[in-house]
Design a protein around this motif. Structure first.
Motif, PDB file in Angstrom:
ATOM      1  N   THR A 176      58.642 -68.879 -29.143  1.00  0.00           N
ATOM      2  CA  THR A 176      59.239 -69.431 -27.923  1.00  0.00           C
ATOM      3  C   THR A 176      60.759 -69.448 -27.985  1.00  0.00           C
ATOM      4  OG1 THR A 176      59.257 -71.325 -26.402  1.00  0.00           O
ATOM      5  CG2 THR A 176      59.206 -71.848 -28.725  1.00  0.00           C
ATOM      6  N   ALA A 177      61.361 -69.391 -26.804  1.00  0.00           N
ATOM      7  CA  ALA A 177      62.802 -69.615 -26.678  1.00  0.00           C
ATOM      8  C   ALA A 177      62.940 -70.897 -25.856  1.00  0.00           C
ATOM      9  CB  ALA A 177      63.468 -68.431 -25.991  1.00  0.00           C
ATOM     10  N   ARG A 178      62.841 -72.015 -26.530  1.00  0.00           N
ATOM     11  CA  ARG A 178      62.752 -73.318 -25.850  1.00  0.00           C
ATOM     12  C   ARG A 178      64.026 -73.691 -25.128  1.00  0.00           C
ATOM     13  NH1 ARG A 178      60.041 -77.961 -29.454  1.00  0.00           N
ATOM     14  NH2 ARG A 178      60.803 -79.233 -27.752  1.00  0.00           N
ATOM     15  N   LEU A 179      63.848 -74.486 -24.077  1.00  0.00           N
ATOM     16  CA  LEU A 179      64.982 -74.840 -23.217  1.00  0.00           C
ATOM     17  C   LEU A 179      65.522 -76.237 -23.494  1.00  0.00           C
ATOM     18  CD1 LEU A 179      63.453 -73.307 -20.018  1.00  0.00           C
ATOM     19  CD2 LEU A 179      65.503 -72.492 -21.199  1.00  0.00           C
ATOM     20  N   SER A 180      64.990 -76.878 -24.511  1.00  0.00           N
ATOM     21  CA  SER A 180      65.452 -78.241 -24.786  1.00  0.00           C
ATOM     22  C   SER A 180      66.830 -78.218 -25.448  1.00  0.00           C
ATOM     23  CB  SER A 180      64.453 -78.959 -25.689  1.00  0.00           C
ATOM     24  OG  SER A 180      64.139 -78.141 -26.789  1.00  0.00           O
ATOM     25  N   SER A 181      67.499 -79.358 -25.355  1.00  0.00           N
ATOM     26  CA  SER A 181      68.783 -79.538 -26.031  1.00  0.00           C
ATOM     27  C   SER A 181      68.503 -80.177 -27.391  1.00  0.00           C
ATOM     28  CB  SER A 181      69.667 -80.436 -25.172  1.00  0.00           C
ATOM     29  OG  SER A 181      70.887 -80.687 -25.839  1.00  0.00           O
ATOM     30  N   SER A 182      69.534 -80.520 -28.144  1.00  0.00           N
ATOM     31  CA  SER A 182      69.341 -81.239 -29.402  1.00  0.00           C
ATOM     32  C   SER A 182      70.433 -82.299 -29.517  1.00  0.00           C
ATOM     33  CB  SER A 182      69.398 -80.275 -30.588  1.00  0.00           C
ATOM     34  OG  SER A 182      70.639 -79.606 -30.613  1.00  0.00           O
ATOM     35  N   THR A 303      68.546 -68.042 -18.795  1.00  0.00           N
ATOM     36  CA  THR A 303      68.615 -66.581 -18.655  1.00  0.00           C
ATOM     37  C   THR A 303      68.293 -65.908 -19.984  1.00  0.00           C
ATOM     38  OG1 THR A 303      70.366 -66.938 -17.029  1.00  0.00           O
ATOM     39  CG2 THR A 303      70.085 -64.688 -17.841  1.00  0.00           C
ATOM     40  N   LEU A 304      68.935 -66.384 -21.053  1.00  0.00           N
ATOM     41  CA  LEU A 304      68.678 -65.796 -22.376  1.00  0.00           C
ATOM     42  C   LEU A 304      67.233 -66.038 -22.797  1.00  0.00           C
ATOM     43  CD1 LEU A 304      71.931 -66.604 -24.412  1.00  0.00           C
ATOM     44  CD2 LEU A 304      71.344 -64.531 -23.166  1.00  0.00           C
ATOM     45  N   SER A 305      66.737 -67.233 -22.487  1.00  0.00           N
ATOM     46  CA  SER A 305      65.360 -67.559 -22.838  1.00  0.00           C
ATOM     47  C   SER A 305      64.391 -66.583 -22.165  1.00  0.00           C
ATOM     48  CB  SER A 305      65.069 -68.999 -22.409  1.00  0.00           C
ATOM     49  OG  SER A 305      63.719 -69.285 -22.569  1.00  0.00           O
ATOM     50  N   GLU A 306      64.643 -66.273 -20.895  1.00  0.00           N
ATOM     51  CA  GLU A 306      63.757 -65.349 -20.166  1.00  0.00           C
ATOM     52  C   GLU A 306      63.846 -63.927 -20.721  1.00  0.00           C
ATOM     53  OE1 GLU A 306      64.944 -66.067 -16.120  1.00  0.00           O
ATOM     54  OE2 GLU A 306      63.677 -67.863 -15.968  1.00  0.00           O
ATOM     55  N   ILE A 307      65.055 -63.510 -21.093  1.00  0.00           N
ATOM     56  CA  ILE A 307      65.227 -62.168 -21.676  1.00  0.00           C
ATOM     57  C   ILE A 307      64.416 -62.062 -22.968  1.00  0.00           C
ATOM     58  CG2 ILE A 307      66.909 -60.635 -22.816  1.00  0.00           C
ATOM     59  CD1 ILE A 307      69.033 -61.738 -20.835  1.00  0.00           C
ATOM     60  N   ILE A 308      64.549 -63.082 -23.815  1.00  0.00           N
ATOM     61  CA  ILE A 308      63.870 -63.063 -25.124  1.00  0.00           C
ATOM     62  C   ILE A 308      62.348 -63.111 -24.935  1.00  0.00           C
ATOM     63  CG2 ILE A 308      63.496 -64.378 -27.264  1.00  0.00           C
ATOM     64  CD1 ILE A 308      66.520 -65.295 -26.865  1.00  0.00           C
ATOM     65  N   THR A 309      61.889 -63.980 -24.027  1.00  0.00           N
ATOM     66  CA  THR A 309      60.444 -64.111 -23.797  1.00  0.00           C
ATOM     67  C   THR A 309      59.859 -62.792 -23.294  1.00  0.00           C
ATOM     68  OG1 THR A 309      60.805 -66.424 -23.259  1.00  0.00           O
ATOM     69  CG2 THR A 309      58.676 -65.510 -22.639  1.00  0.00           C
ATOM     70  N   ALA A 310      60.566 -62.152 -22.355  1.00  0.00           N
ATOM     71  CA  ALA A 310      60.083 -60.868 -21.817  1.00  0.00           C
ATOM     72  C   ALA A 310      59.996 -59.824 -22.931  1.00  0.00           C
ATOM     73  CB  ALA A 310      61.010 -60.393 -20.703  1.00  0.00           C
ATOM     74  N   ARG A 362      49.379 -66.830 -32.051  1.00  0.00           N
ATOM     75  CA  ARG A 362      50.012 -65.534 -31.803  1.00  0.00           C
ATOM     76  C   ARG A 362      50.461 -65.390 -30.342  1.00  0.00           C
ATOM     77  NH1 ARG A 362      46.626 -61.826 -31.679  1.00  0.00           N
ATOM     78  NH2 ARG A 362      48.010 -60.075 -32.045  1.00  0.00           N
ATOM     79  N   THR A 363      50.171 -66.366 -29.499  1.00  0.00           N
ATOM     80  CA  THR A 363      50.510 -66.231 -28.080  1.00  0.00           C
ATOM     81  C   THR A 363      52.024 -66.386 -27.856  1.00  0.00           C
ATOM     82  OG1 THR A 363      50.289 -68.590 -27.597  1.00  0.00           O
ATOM     83  CG2 THR A 363      48.291 -67.251 -27.417  1.00  0.00           C
ATOM     84  N   ILE A 364      52.461 -66.000 -26.672  1.00  0.00           N
ATOM     85  CA  ILE A 364      53.878 -66.168 -26.309  1.00  0.00           C
ATOM     86  C   ILE A 364      53.917 -66.978 -25.015  1.00  0.00           C
ATOM     87  CG2 ILE A 364      56.035 -64.956 -25.738  1.00  0.00           C
ATOM     88  CD1 ILE A 364      54.539 -62.547 -27.410  1.00  0.00           C
ATOM     89  N   PRO A 365      53.939 -68.307 -25.128  1.00  0.00           N
ATOM     90  CA  PRO A 365      53.874 -69.154 -23.931  1.00  0.00           C
ATOM     91  C   PRO A 365      55.169 -69.102 -23.115  1.00  0.00           C
ATOM     92  CG  PRO A 365      54.183 -70.496 -25.912  1.00  0.00           C
ATOM     93  CD  PRO A 365      54.034 -69.084 -26.375  1.00  0.00           C
ATOM     94  N   ASP A 366      55.088 -69.564 -21.878  1.00  0.00           N
ATOM     95  CA  ASP A 366      56.300 -69.702 -21.066  1.00  0.00           C
ATOM     96  C   ASP A 366      57.218 -70.718 -21.741  1.00  0.00           C
ATOM     97  OD1 ASP A 366      55.477 -67.959 -19.085  1.00  0.00           O
ATOM     98  OD2 ASP A 366      54.467 -69.547 -17.921  1.00  0.00           O
ATOM     99  N   PRO A 367      58.543 -70.495 -21.690  1.00  0.00           N
ATOM    100  CA  PRO A 367      59.466 -71.453 -22.298  1.00  0.00           C
ATOM    101  C   PRO A 367      59.331 -72.826 -21.639  1.00  0.00           C
ATOM    102  CG  PRO A 367      60.622 -69.458 -21.603  1.00  0.00           C
ATOM    103  CD  PRO A 367      59.245 -69.380 -21.044  1.00  0.00           C
ATOM    104  N   TRP A 368      59.498 -73.879 -22.410  1.00  0.00           N
ATOM    105  CA  TRP A 368      59.421 -75.224 -21.845  1.00  0.00           C
ATOM    106  C   TRP A 368      60.557 -76.081 -22.430  1.00  0.00           C
ATOM    107  CZ3 TRP A 368      56.691 -73.716 -26.108  1.00  0.00           C
ATOM    108  CH2 TRP A 368      56.677 -74.569 -27.209  1.00  0.00           C
ATOM    109  N   GLY A 369      60.642 -77.325 -21.972  1.00  0.00           N
ATOM    110  CA  GLY A 369      61.587 -78.267 -22.577  1.00  0.00           C
ATOM    111  C   GLY A 369      62.864 -78.483 -21.799  1.00  0.00           C
ATOM    112  N   GLU A 370      62.996 -77.876 -20.597  1.00  0.00           N
ATOM    113  CA  GLU A 370      64.213 -78.075 -19.794  1.00  0.00           C
ATOM    114  C   GLU A 370      64.444 -79.573 -19.574  1.00  0.00           C
ATOM    115  OE1 GLU A 370      67.408 -77.286 -18.480  1.00  0.00           O
ATOM    116  OE2 GLU A 370      66.453 -75.424 -17.799  1.00  0.00           O
ATOM    117  N   GLY A 371      65.653 -80.039 -19.852  1.00  0.00           N
ATOM    118  CA  GLY A 371      65.992 -81.446 -19.634  1.00  0.00           C
ATOM    119  C   GLY A 371      65.598 -82.359 -20.781  1.00  0.00           C
TER     120      GLY A 371
END
Ligand SMILES: [Zn+2]
Length: 475
Positions: A176-182, A303-310, A362-371
């Motif tokens: 995953t290319a997660r969208l959460s912050s840290s 945007t980067l997350s979507e590029i990587i996931t694709a 092994r799956t590639i889920p949709d990115p999550w964690g925005e906000g």
């Protein structure tokens, strides 16, 4: 798939055995932060052999380096880490068995981190060279992510000033290319100096440094009621005196102060400094503040997350062998179901409840964690204030594997870890090529980056006179 991507992927497949060898060698070296001499040399030498211009010992750290190829913009950065963790030495077997008792081990899989980035960079360069794509690909050899947060010093040294986008990979239990912050964090030691005396015979002569440490902790603990809920403050007492009949003339505490935004950490830190002054006054002691490190909160980039996931989906995750699956099953037996449930719950992944029966994902889920804000902290965050940045992860561990554990070390040093590294290298190269070939994508990532910053300016979280703690392990 573009011709350039095909060339990059072929290069990775064609050099698989060499890449696995590098990954295993860094795994075996297992060097701690800022003393990754052999690991950083191995990676820098390899990049140099492939025609990269290498600058070693950058930002005041002997084990930090940059390696670049090409010229002009866009400048695409790829980060790689290679520091190990103390006490986690472990053989690549599915039960606890140290390689060297008490020695460090790659408990965060940074042997995979450094190698996947290196492979991604060389594959990208190969594709650029063969197809005439213009721009610069730059690998950042980043030391001490776990201890001294080397990237904060590299950012301060201006090494990311001209970068247009930055990618990084970290092994984990999910693709995953997660969208959460840290969380942003400050790590600070408080040294208190008092006056020793006989604790029974002449206590009036003494001024206890330990009293000061304790009163400061009490002050901070009372402050907790009046701080934002999401803050995290934790401390230890590192030194508290010699024996009870001597009033301690020296005591030391070590604090970590975390919050979702850098400015929230600054505000809490200021109040904690005031409390340390209060403790000085109450006990007639003196306090010296030693700033160990600070990092910022992470700015994600969809945007980067979507590029990587694709790209991950286009490449497809490899199959495991029966032997690897047996290894995974035996690792899974060492993880209690409650612990697995908690790891999955904490991940915040939509539908995590359905993954309890899954061994390795092994799956590639949709990115999550925005906000959302993950409670830990990373120095990737400081890079994310310089340019659009995304650290993605690929599956290297069975689901539920705890972070910083012998199970991570074991899986990072065998087939499951190797597959994660190769898959990540391919996703890295494909995404870097997207950003080099498609100006529209890079422009969108930049626009999003500016919008997320909303005019906020980056300020280094470390004091201007702070130097990398090169002596970290010498006591
Ligand atoms: Zn890590």
């Amino acid at each position: 798939m573009s011709r350039a991507k095909r060339i990059a992927l072929d290069w990775i497949d064609g050099h698989r055995s060499r890449l696995v060898e590098l990954c295993d060698r860094v795994w075996g070296l297992a060097e701690l932060g800022l003393v990754e001499y052999e690991s950083s040399r191995l990676l820098a030498d390899e990049l140099e052999r492939w025609g990269f211009r290498v600058s070693r010992g950058v930002a005041g750290m002997p084990t930090a380096f940059t390696a670049e190829w090409g010229k002009g913009h866009p400048v695409i950065g790829i980060m790689g880490e290679y520091d190990a963790l103390p006490g986690l030495s472990q053989k690549p077997v599915p039960h606890r068995e140290p390689l060297v008792e008490g020695a460090p081990g790659h408990g965060c899989g940074h042997n995979i981190h450094g190698t996947s980035g290196l492979a991604g960079a060389i594959a990208t360069k190969t594709a650029m060279e063969e197809t005439g794509i213009r721009g610069t690909i730059r690998f950042y050899g980043c030391p001490a992510e776990e201890s001294a947060s080397g990237k904060v010093f590299m950012v301060r040294a201006g090494l990311f000033d001209d970068v247009d986008a930055c990618l990084s990979h970290h092994p984990s239990a999910v693709n995953t290319a997660r969208l959460s912050s840290s969380n942003a964090v400050n790590s600070v030691k408080f040294h208190f100096y008092g006056r020793s005396s006989h604790a029974a015979g002449s206590p009036e002569q003494g001024r206890s440094a330990l009293d000061a440490v304790e009163l400061m902790n009490i002050g901070v603990n009372y402050m907790r009621e009046h701080i934002i809920e999401k803050a995290r403050i934790h401390y230890i007492i590192e030194a508290g005196g010699g024996q009870p009949n001597v009033v301690p003339d020296y005591a030391r505490s070590w604090y970590l102060i975390r919050a979702p935004e850098r400015e929230q950490v600054e505000e809490l830190y200021k109040r904690i400094l005031d409390i340390s002054r209060g403790a000085e006054l109450m006990t007639e002691t003196r306090c010296k503040v030693e700033f160990i490190k600070g990092v910022s909160n992470k700015i994600p980039n969809r945007t980067l997350s979507e590029i990587i996931t694709a790209n991950m989906r286009e490449i497809g995750f490899p199959e495991y062998t029966d032997e690897e699956l047996r290894f995974a099953e035996r690792i899974a037996e060492t993880i209690p179901p409650e612990a697995k449930r908690e790891e999955l719950r904490k991940s915040g992944r939509p539908g995590w409840e359905e993954l309890m029966g899954v061994l390795i994902d092994r799956t590639i889920p949709d990115p999550w964690g925005e906000g959302e804000v993950s409670q830990g902290s990373t120095d990737v965050a400081d890079v994310s204030w310089q340019a659009p940045t995304m650290e993605f992860s690929t599956t290297a561990y069975v689901l539920g594997t705890p972070g910083h554990s012998w199970q991570v070390v074991a899986q990072s040093g065998m087939g499951i870890g190797h597959k994660s590294m190769i898959f990540a290298a391919k996703a890295m190269a494909s995404s870097a090529l997207d950003l080099l070939e498609r100006r529209d994508l890079l422009e969108r990532a930049l626009e999003e980056f500016r919008a997320r910053l909303g005019g906020r300016k980056y300020r280094s979280p470390i004091p201007t006179d702070a130097r990398p703690p090169l002596e970290l392990w010498r006591h």
